[in-house]
Design a protein around this motif. Structure first.
Motif, PDB file in Angstrom:
ATOM      1  N   SER A 126      17.257  30.115 -26.765  1.00 25.72           N
ATOM      2  CA  SER A 126      17.115  28.974 -25.847  1.00 25.72           C
ATOM      3  C   SER A 126      15.657  28.642 -25.590  1.00 25.72           C
ATOM      4  O   SER A 126      15.358  27.733 -24.814  1.00 25.72           O
ATOM      5  N   ALA A 127      14.746  29.383 -26.209  1.00 29.40           N
ATOM      6  CA  ALA A 127      13.312  29.242 -25.949  1.00 29.40           C
ATOM      7  C   ALA A 127      12.994  29.470 -24.476  1.00 29.40           C
ATOM      8  O   ALA A 127      11.985  28.985 -23.972  1.00 29.40           O
ATOM      9  N   GLY A 128      13.881  30.200 -23.789  1.00 26.40           N
ATOM     10  CA  GLY A 128      13.651  30.490 -22.373  1.00 26.40           C
ATOM     11  C   GLY A 128      13.983  29.331 -21.449  1.00 26.40           C
ATOM     12  O   GLY A 128      13.675  29.384 -20.256  1.00 26.40           O
ATOM     13  N   LEU A 129      14.642  28.291 -21.986  1.00 25.68           N
ATOM     14  CA  LEU A 129      14.983  27.121 -21.171  1.00 25.68           C
ATOM     15  C   LEU A 129      16.375  27.312 -20.550  1.00 25.68           C
ATOM     16  O   LEU A 129      17.368  27.402 -21.266  1.00 25.68           O
ATOM     17  N   GLY A 130      16.412  27.354 -19.234  1.00 28.27           N
ATOM     18  CA  GLY A 130      17.666  27.637 -18.525  1.00 28.27           C
ATOM     19  C   GLY A 130      18.780  26.656 -18.855  1.00 28.27           C
ATOM     20  O   GLY A 130      19.951  27.039 -18.926  1.00 28.27           O
ATOM     21  N   GLN A 131      18.409  25.394 -19.099  1.00 27.75           N
ATOM     22  CA  GLN A 131      19.454  24.392 -19.360  1.00 27.75           C
ATOM     23  C   GLN A 131      20.110  24.586 -20.722  1.00 27.75           C
ATOM     24  O   GLN A 131      21.151  24.003 -20.996  1.00 27.75           O
ATOM     25  N   ASN A 182       3.029  25.196 -27.694  1.00 33.10           N
ATOM     26  CA  ASN A 182       4.463  25.433 -27.863  1.00 33.10           C
ATOM     27  C   ASN A 182       4.902  25.615 -29.307  1.00 33.10           C
ATOM     28  O   ASN A 182       4.152  25.352 -30.244  1.00 33.10           O
ATOM     29  N   ALA A 183       6.145  26.062 -29.423  1.00 31.33           N
ATOM     30  CA  ALA A 183       6.821  26.184 -30.709  1.00 31.33           C
ATOM     31  C   ALA A 183       8.275  25.787 -30.488  1.00 31.33           C
ATOM     32  O   ALA A 183       8.750  25.751 -29.344  1.00 31.33           O
ATOM     33  N   PHE A 184       8.968  25.491 -31.591  1.00 33.28           N
ATOM     34  CA  PHE A 184      10.394  25.179 -31.539  1.00 33.28           C
ATOM     35  C   PHE A 184      11.171  26.318 -32.176  1.00 33.28           C
ATOM     36  O   PHE A 184      10.736  26.876 -33.185  1.00 33.28           O
ATOM     37  N   TYR A 185      12.302  26.644 -31.570  1.00 37.35           N
ATOM     38  CA  TYR A 185      13.087  27.805 -31.983  1.00 37.35           C
ATOM     39  C   TYR A 185      14.506  27.380 -32.313  1.00 37.35           C
ATOM     40  O   TYR A 185      15.116  26.605 -31.569  1.00 37.35           O
ATOM     41  N   GLN A 186      15.014  27.897 -33.422  1.00 37.19           N
ATOM     42  CA  GLN A 186      16.378  27.586 -33.825  1.00 37.19           C
ATOM     43  C   GLN A 186      17.078  28.863 -34.267  1.00 37.19           C
ATOM     44  O   GLN A 186      16.568  29.593 -35.134  1.00 37.19           O
ATOM     45  N   CYS A 187      18.252  29.103 -33.704  1.00 37.82           N
ATOM     46  CA  CYS A 187      19.073  30.248 -34.089  1.00 37.82           C
ATOM     47  C   CYS A 187      20.270  29.771 -34.888  1.00 37.82           C
ATOM     48  O   CYS A 187      20.954  28.833 -34.480  1.00 37.82           O
ATOM     49  N   ASP A 242      21.930  31.357 -26.029  1.00 37.17           N
ATOM     50  CA  ASP A 242      21.653  32.797 -26.070  1.00 37.17           C
ATOM     51  C   ASP A 242      22.933  33.636 -26.077  1.00 37.17           C
ATOM     52  O   ASP A 242      22.895  34.814 -26.419  1.00 37.17           O
ATOM     53  N   ASP A 243      24.038  33.011 -25.665  1.00 36.79           N
ATOM     54  CA  ASP A 243      25.305  33.735 -25.543  1.00 36.79           C
ATOM     55  C   ASP A 243      25.878  33.997 -26.936  1.00 36.79           C
ATOM     56  O   ASP A 243      26.107  33.053 -27.696  1.00 36.79           O
ATOM     57  N   GLN A 244      26.117  35.258 -27.272  1.00 33.76           N
ATOM     58  CA  GLN A 244      26.660  35.567 -28.600  1.00 33.76           C
ATOM     59  C   GLN A 244      28.115  35.128 -28.735  1.00 33.76           C
ATOM     60  O   GLN A 244      28.661  35.085 -29.847  1.00 33.76           O
ATOM     61  N   ARG A 245      28.764  34.836 -27.634  1.00 30.58           N
ATOM     62  CA  ARG A 245      30.156  34.355 -27.621  1.00 30.58           C
ATOM     63  C   ARG A 245      31.093  35.301 -28.346  1.00 30.58           C
ATOM     64  O   ARG A 245      32.083  34.861 -28.968  1.00 30.58           O
ATOM     65  N   GLY A 246      30.781  36.590 -28.328  1.00 30.56           N
ATOM     66  CA  GLY A 246      31.640  37.557 -28.999  1.00 30.56           C
ATOM     67  C   GLY A 246      31.843  37.253 -30.476  1.00 30.56           C
ATOM     68  O   GLY A 246      32.864  37.600 -31.061  1.00 30.56           O
ATOM     69  N   GLY A 247      30.853  36.604 -31.081  1.00 33.77           N
ATOM     70  CA  GLY A 247      30.950  36.296 -32.513  1.00 33.77           C
ATOM     71  C   GLY A 247      31.696  35.013 -32.813  1.00 33.77           C
ATOM     72  O   GLY A 247      32.031  34.749 -33.969  1.00 33.77           O
TER      73      GLY A 247
END
Ligand SMILES: [Cu+2]
Length: 202
Positions: free
Chosen positions: A83-88, A191-196, A93-98
């Motif tokens: 989430s790049a630390g962004l609360g919204q 800044n940087a942009f992050y993608q998972c 960040d939630d792995q959602r149990g896969g």
């Protein structure tokens, strides 16, 4: 007569100021429009596509996962990398149990990572990290889960990439579920942009 003319000049002046201000706004939207990975499809892009649900506002702006640069020494905190630390955007960040949709990939293969950039910023580099064998798939992503040696780096030395970026990498020899952590570091901001992206090696 003079009063009316003064009023007309004043209105014209005010209109010029408003127009300049609007131009400034339009010009600065570039700072709020950035980029996301389409291949592999990132969590944010799956949300935009509607193939992942209950995503929150990221579905409207997958390009906005922007946080402090400097990963791995700096950057977003562990467990908030996606989430790049962004609360919204905490759903990322939630792995959602896969349960996130996965990108099926072949171990050791040549693979193109593609980005859609909605604003092509002056770029330091793009770096791609993959999780280690035995990483904890149920825990939020941390530095200790990742191989902190990028699978590949693409330096730009401050140049602006095209709006469609394609980077060829060789995927590691892994099996099963992993994550690609893509980092686009901007040259002229902090800044940087992050993608998972969720990968399934087979
Ligand atoms: Cu931007």
């Amino acid at each position: 007569m003079l009063g009316r003319r003064t009023a007309r000049v004043a209105i014209g002046f005010a209109a010029t100021i408003v127009a300049s201000f609007m131009l400034l706004l339009v010009g600065s939207t570039g700072a709020y429009a950035h980029g996301y990975t389409t291949t592999p499809t990132s969590r944010a892009y799956f949300c935009k596509l509607g193939q992942a649900t209950n995503c929150g506002p990221i579905q409207w702006e997958p390009q906005s996962v922007e946080g402090p640069k400097g990963f791995p020494n700096g950057g977003p905190a562990d467990t908030k990398l996606c989430s790049a630390g962004l609360g919204q955007f905490a759903q990322l960040d939630d792995q959602r149990g896969g349960a996130w949709p996965v990108n099926n990939v072949t171990a050791g293969s040549s693979y193109n990572v593609n980005w859609t950039l909605t604003a092509a910023h002056a770029t330091t580099d793009f770096k791609y990290y993959v999780t280690k064998p035995g990483w904890n798939q149920t825990a939020k992503l941390t530095r200790s889960a990742l191989n902190l040696t990028p699978i590949k780096s693409f330096p730009y030395n401050g140049a602006r990439p095209p709006n469609s970026v394609s980077h060829n990498v060789t995927l590691p020899n892994l099996s099963g579920r992993h994550m690609l952590f893509a980092v686009w570091t901007i040259a002229d901001t902090s800044n940087a942009f992050y993608q998972c992206s969720d990968l399934n090696f087979r």
